[in-house]
Motif scaffolding. Structure first.
Motif, PDB file in Angstrom:
ATOM      1  N   GLU A   1       0.827  -1.206   0.000  1.00  0.00           N
ATOM      2  CA  GLU A   1       0.000   0.000   0.000  1.00  0.00           C
ATOM      3  C   GLU A   1       0.859   1.253   0.000  1.00  0.00           C
ATOM      4  OE1 GLU A   1      -4.051  -0.483   2.292  1.00  0.00           O
ATOM      5  OE2 GLU A   1      -2.440  -1.414   3.456  1.00  0.00           O
ATOM      6  N   LEU A   2       1.939   1.252   0.795  1.00  0.00           N
ATOM      7  CA  LEU A   2       2.840   2.400   0.820  1.00  0.00           C
ATOM      8  C   LEU A   2       3.485   2.623  -0.544  1.00  0.00           C
ATOM      9  CD1 LEU A   2       2.451   2.557   3.885  1.00  0.00           C
ATOM     10  CD2 LEU A   2       4.952   2.773   4.103  1.00  0.00           C
ATOM     11  N   GLN A   3       3.891   1.547  -1.196  1.00  0.00           N
ATOM     12  CA  GLN A   3       4.516   1.675  -2.510  1.00  0.00           C
ATOM     13  C   GLN A   3       3.534   2.268  -3.520  1.00  0.00           C
ATOM     14  OE1 GLN A   3       5.694  -2.452  -2.802  1.00  0.00           O
ATOM     15  NE2 GLN A   3       7.860  -1.934  -2.530  1.00  0.00           N
ATOM     16  N   GLN A   4       2.272   1.804  -3.469  1.00  0.00           N
ATOM     17  CA  GLN A   4       1.278   2.324  -4.393  1.00  0.00           C
ATOM     18  C   GLN A   4       0.989   3.800  -4.129  1.00  0.00           C
ATOM     19  OE1 GLN A   4       0.100   0.718  -7.059  1.00  0.00           O
ATOM     20  NE2 GLN A   4      -0.918   2.642  -7.614  1.00  0.00           N
ATOM     21  N   LEU A   5       0.908   4.167  -2.843  1.00  0.00           N
ATOM     22  CA  LEU A   5       0.691   5.574  -2.495  1.00  0.00           C
ATOM     23  C   LEU A   5       1.863   6.422  -2.974  1.00  0.00           C
ATOM     24  CD1 LEU A   5      -0.875   7.831  -1.112  1.00  0.00           C
ATOM     25  CD2 LEU A   5       0.188   7.142   1.068  1.00  0.00           C
ATOM     26  N   ALA A   6       3.079   5.924  -2.810  1.00  0.00           N
ATOM     27  CA  ALA A   6       4.267   6.663  -3.257  1.00  0.00           C
ATOM     28  C   ALA A   6       4.235   6.874  -4.766  1.00  0.00           C
ATOM     29  CB  ALA A   6       5.527   5.918  -2.842  1.00  0.00           C
ATOM     30  N   ARG A   7       3.857   5.849  -5.520  1.00  0.00           N
ATOM     31  CA  ARG A   7       3.776   5.990  -6.980  1.00  0.00           C
ATOM     32  C   ARG A   7       2.722   7.015  -7.369  1.00  0.00           C
ATOM     33  NH1 ARG A   7       3.814   0.208  -6.528  1.00  0.00           N
ATOM     34  NH2 ARG A   7       5.875  -0.647  -7.031  1.00  0.00           N
ATOM     35  N   THR A   8       1.591   6.969  -6.660  1.00  0.00           N
ATOM     36  CA  THR A   8       0.519   7.921  -6.971  1.00  0.00           C
ATOM     37  C   THR A   8       0.959   9.353  -6.688  1.00  0.00           C
ATOM     38  OG1 THR A   8      -1.098   6.217  -6.387  1.00  0.00           O
ATOM     39  CG2 THR A   8      -1.905   8.475  -6.562  1.00  0.00           C
ATOM     40  N   LEU A   9       1.630   9.576  -5.565  1.00  0.00           N
ATOM     41  CA  LEU A   9       2.118  10.913  -5.220  1.00  0.00           C
ATOM     42  C   LEU A   9       3.093  11.445  -6.273  1.00  0.00           C
ATOM     43  CD1 LEU A   9       2.708  10.378  -1.403  1.00  0.00           C
ATOM     44  CD2 LEU A   9       1.254  12.177  -2.376  1.00  0.00           C
ATOM     45  N   THR A  10       4.069  10.623  -6.650  1.00  0.00           N
ATOM     46  CA  THR A  10       5.100  11.086  -7.586  1.00  0.00           C
ATOM     47  C   THR A  10       4.576  11.212  -9.003  1.00  0.00           C
ATOM     48  OG1 THR A  10       5.894   8.796  -7.816  1.00  0.00           O
ATOM     49  CG2 THR A  10       6.997  10.205  -6.189  1.00  0.00           C
ATOM     50  N   SER A  11       3.487  10.493  -9.315  1.00  0.00           N
ATOM     51  CA  SER A  11       2.895  10.665 -10.645  1.00  0.00           C
ATOM     52  C   SER A  11       2.066  11.947 -10.717  1.00  0.00           C
ATOM     53  CB  SER A  11       2.027   9.450 -11.005  1.00  0.00           C
ATOM     54  OG  SER A  11       0.895   9.373 -10.149  1.00  0.00           O
ATOM     55  N   GLN A  12       1.490  12.343  -9.582  1.00  0.00           N
ATOM     56  CA  GLN A  12       0.692  13.570  -9.548  1.00  0.00           C
ATOM     57  C   GLN A  12       1.571  14.821  -9.516  1.00  0.00           C
ATOM     58  OE1 GLN A  12      -2.415  13.749  -6.633  1.00  0.00           O
ATOM     59  NE2 GLN A  12      -3.271  11.755  -7.181  1.00  0.00           N
ATOM     60  N   ASP A  13       2.774  14.706  -8.959  1.00  0.00           N
ATOM     61  CA  ASP A  13       3.672  15.864  -8.875  1.00  0.00           C
ATOM     62  C   ASP A  13       5.102  15.378  -9.094  1.00  0.00           C
ATOM     63  OD1 ASP A  13       5.222  18.064  -8.278  1.00  0.00           O
ATOM     64  OD2 ASP A  13       4.059  18.635  -6.513  1.00  0.00           O
ATOM     65  N   GLU A  14       5.693  15.734 -10.222  1.00  0.00           N
ATOM     66  CA  GLU A  14       7.034  15.250 -10.556  1.00  0.00           C
ATOM     67  C   GLU A  14       8.123  15.917  -9.727  1.00  0.00           C
ATOM     68  OE1 GLU A  14       7.469  15.822 -14.748  1.00  0.00           O
ATOM     69  OE2 GLU A  14       6.627  13.844 -15.204  1.00  0.00           O
ATOM     70  N   HIS A  15       7.765  16.916  -8.928  1.00  0.00           N
ATOM     71  CA  HIS A  15       8.767  17.618  -8.131  1.00  0.00           C
ATOM     72  C   HIS A  15       8.738  17.203  -6.659  1.00  0.00           C
ATOM     73  CE1 HIS A  15       8.128  20.236 -11.660  1.00  0.00           C
ATOM     74  NE2 HIS A  15       9.422  20.537 -11.511  1.00  0.00           N
ATOM     75  N   VAL A  16       7.932  16.194  -6.309  1.00  0.00           N
ATOM     76  CA  VAL A  16       7.746  15.838  -4.914  1.00  0.00           C
ATOM     77  C   VAL A  16       8.629  14.651  -4.513  1.00  0.00           C
ATOM     78  CG1 VAL A  16       5.905  14.120  -5.170  1.00  0.00           C
ATOM     79  CG2 VAL A  16       5.946  15.569  -3.134  1.00  0.00           C
ATOM     80  N   ILE A  17       8.970  14.623  -3.224  1.00  0.00           N
ATOM     81  CA  ILE A  17       9.624  13.462  -2.614  1.00  0.00           C
ATOM     82  C   ILE A  17       8.663  12.907  -1.569  1.00  0.00           C
ATOM     83  CG2 ILE A  17      11.504  12.674  -1.120  1.00  0.00           C
ATOM     84  CD1 ILE A  17      13.288  14.771  -2.432  1.00  0.00           C
ATOM     85  N   ALA A  18       8.414  11.582  -1.610  1.00  0.00           N
ATOM     86  CA  ALA A  18       7.521  10.927  -0.651  1.00  0.00           C
ATOM     87  C   ALA A  18       8.353  10.151   0.356  1.00  0.00           C
ATOM     88  CB  ALA A  18       6.552  10.003  -1.369  1.00  0.00           C
ATOM     89  N   LEU A  19       8.176  10.495   1.633  1.00  0.00           N
ATOM     90  CA  LEU A  19       8.826   9.763   2.727  1.00  0.00           C
ATOM     91  C   LEU A  19       7.713   9.127   3.554  1.00  0.00           C
ATOM     92  CD1 LEU A  19      11.443  12.440   3.870  1.00  0.00           C
ATOM     93  CD2 LEU A  19      11.749  10.598   2.202  1.00  0.00           C
ATOM     94  N   LEU A  20       7.542   7.814   3.414  1.00  0.00           N
ATOM     95  CA  LEU A  20       6.412   7.119   4.035  1.00  0.00           C
ATOM     96  C   LEU A  20       6.913   6.009   4.955  1.00  0.00           C
ATOM     97  CD1 LEU A  20       4.197   6.723   0.817  1.00  0.00           C
ATOM     98  CD2 LEU A  20       4.255   8.651   2.434  1.00  0.00           C
ATOM     99  N   ALA A  21       6.155   5.767   6.035  1.00  0.00           N
ATOM    100  CA  ALA A  21       6.518   4.707   6.990  1.00  0.00           C
ATOM    101  C   ALA A  21       5.254   4.027   7.489  1.00  0.00           C
ATOM    102  CB  ALA A  21       7.295   5.285   8.159  1.00  0.00           C
ATOM    103  N   THR A  22       5.369   2.747   7.805  1.00  0.00           N
ATOM    104  CA  THR A  22       4.268   1.999   8.426  1.00  0.00           C
ATOM    105  C   THR A  22       4.835   1.108   9.520  1.00  0.00           C
ATOM    106  OG1 THR A  22       2.412   0.486   8.047  1.00  0.00           O
ATOM    107  CG2 THR A  22       4.395   0.110   6.738  1.00  0.00           C
ATOM    108  N   THR A  23       4.095   1.022  10.618  1.00  0.00           N
ATOM    109  CA  THR A  23       4.538   0.206  11.752  1.00  0.00           C
ATOM    110  C   THR A  23       3.572  -0.958  11.938  1.00  0.00           C
ATOM    111  OG1 THR A  23       5.426   2.170  12.840  1.00  0.00           O
ATOM    112  CG2 THR A  23       5.125   0.193  14.196  1.00  0.00           C
ATOM    113  N   THR A  24       4.118  -2.177  11.875  1.00  0.00           N
ATOM    114  CA  THR A  24       3.368  -3.401  12.211  1.00  0.00           C
ATOM    115  C   THR A  24       4.185  -4.094  13.297  1.00  0.00           C
ATOM    116  OG1 THR A  24       4.450  -4.506  10.347  1.00  0.00           O
ATOM    117  CG2 THR A  24       2.269  -3.582   9.943  1.00  0.00           C
ATOM    118  N   ASP A  25       4.656  -5.297  13.011  1.00  0.00           N
ATOM    119  CA  ASP A  25       5.585  -5.935  13.945  1.00  0.00           C
ATOM    120  C   ASP A  25       7.000  -5.404  13.739  1.00  0.00           C
ATOM    121  OD1 ASP A  25       5.642  -7.070  11.426  1.00  0.00           O
ATOM    122  OD2 ASP A  25       6.347  -9.015  12.160  1.00  0.00           O
TER     123      ASP A  25
END
Length: 413
Positions: free
Chosen positions: A328-352
């Protein structure tokens, strides 16, 4: 009822110490202990002057049972003697013993092995296809047949003809033959030994050199049911069941079918159509769900970009989640960078563990794999990727937001 065999009744018969050849229905016998020993692994064994226990051989597993109440766990011929491996040693003073065969196991092996003879002979008659391998397993039996392909029509024809032989209740004559007799028999295959040759004969159908145990008529084999087949090393491997195994398999599948019809509130005749409809509906729902998820991600990405712009941080989108998957994080990152070519996405998720995804738009030069490499030591993590997107994870010993703040600080250096 068990039948008792007393020593000496079969004098003058070839291999007369092997009582399973003299009377295949024998379940209880008496014998003298002529040797005791211990295998290299510590297993005790005895050798008897005669035995009804069939040793492993010819594709057929050994008999089990008891000797003087002690479990016989394995039987094997070693250097011409039949060793009965025991769960525990017999008392030293014991010389005369009573052996009891596990009849259910013996009869099952007889049904499966004889069913194999019948089925193999049937494929020779119908397709001129020899059996090149045979395995009698605990759950099912297989034969490898020398065919390049196999059709459902041939399977059905072979199964029907094999069961016709069973229903005719033909006699089975299993006996040792002389060299002169051997020359006169139309053998299915050539014997693998040169003396004490034993042939299992189903008159006018199969003449097979074999040392295994077999019933006295084909009717005792019970139904023969082919349950599957596949290509194997240039041949066709056929799985089948005989007798009580076939009945148990039919009962199990009937219960399963009844459970399915009850759960789906339909009849046996309509269950296949019902399942096809359900699978089609599942695929349609899956496609619809994927479409909705894409729409939600598009909306979510637009919201993050707007919030970043309002905060004066249009260059970086930073977000942490709990329980979200790496995919899900990878898909969100792709969507962000496709919507804005000048953006950097720094995403994190905590499970185990703590997982990170760093991505950049097409107009950004910063290498994400290098940024990840410099961030992962904070959480003793591992990962990889390329300059456009990198991902990795480690122990959640540091808060996700703190890890992302560290990465963002590296961008600003």
């Amino acid at each position: 009822m068990d039948r008792l065999f007393i020593a000496g009744d079969w004098k003058g018969v070839p291999m007369n110490d092997r009582l399973y050849y003299q009377d295949v229905d024998l379940q209880t016998f008496e014998a003298d202990v002529i040797k005791r020993g211990v295998e290299a692994d510590g297993t005790a064994y005895v050798v008897l002057n005669q035995t009804a226990f069939y040793p492993t051989g010819g594709g057929q597993p050994c008999d089990t049972g008891t000797i003087e109440g002690v479990a016989v766990t394995d039987v094997e011929e070693v250097d011409g003697e039949i060793r009965h491996r025991l769960e525990a040693p017999l008392p030293e003073h014991t010389q005369r013993v009573t052996g009891r065969i596990d009849w259910d196991r013996r009869f099952d092996h007889m049904q499966q092995h004889t069913g194999q003879h019948i089925l193999s002979a049937t494929f020779i008659k119908l397709a001129d296809a020899q059996t090149v391998a045979f395995h009698l397993g605990r759950d099912h039996v297989t034969i490898d047949v020398a065919l390049s392909e196999l059709t459902p029509e041939l399977i059905e024809k072979a199964e029907r003809q094999a069961n016709q032989v069973v229903l005719e209740n033909r006699p089975i004559d299993a006996r040792f033959v002389t060299a002169e007799e051997l020359e006169q028999l139309p053998l299915t295959k050539q014997p693998t030994v040169s003396e004490n040759i034993r042939v299992v004969i189903i008159p006018d159908y199969d003449y097979n050199p074999c040392g295994g145990t077999h019933p006295k008529t084909t009717g005792e084999v019970g139904p023969i049911k082919i349950i599957g087949w596949e290509r194997h090393r240039g041949n066709i491997r056929i799985q089948f069941l005989c007798g009580w195994r076939a009945l148990a398999d039919y009962t199990r599948k009937q219960h399963l079918l009844q459970d399915l019809t009850r759960m789906m509130t339909t009849s046996e005749a309509e269950i296949a159509d019902m399942l096809q409809r359900l699978l089609a509906e599942k695929e349609a729902l899956k496609d619809s769900l994927q479409q909705k998820e894409t729409e939600l991600l598009t909306y979510e990405a637009a919201r993050y970009l707007k919030e970043a712009a309002e905060l004066g941080n249009a260059r970086v989108v930073q977000a942490s989640f709990t329980g979200r998957s790496m995919q899900e994080l990878q898909q969100l990152a792709r969507t962000l960078t496709s919507q804005d070519e000048h953006v950097i996405a720094l995403l994190a998720t905590t499970t185990d563990k703590l997982q990170l995804v760093f991505a950049r738009g097409g107009q950004v030069a910063a290498p994400m794999n290098q940024l990840l490499k410099e961030t992962l030591p904070l959480i003793d993590g591992k990962g990889g990727g390329n300059p456009a997107m990198a991902q990795g994870g480690g122990a959640p010993t540091v808060a996700a937001d703190a890890v992302l703040d560290h990465a963002r600080g590296l961008l600003e250096v």
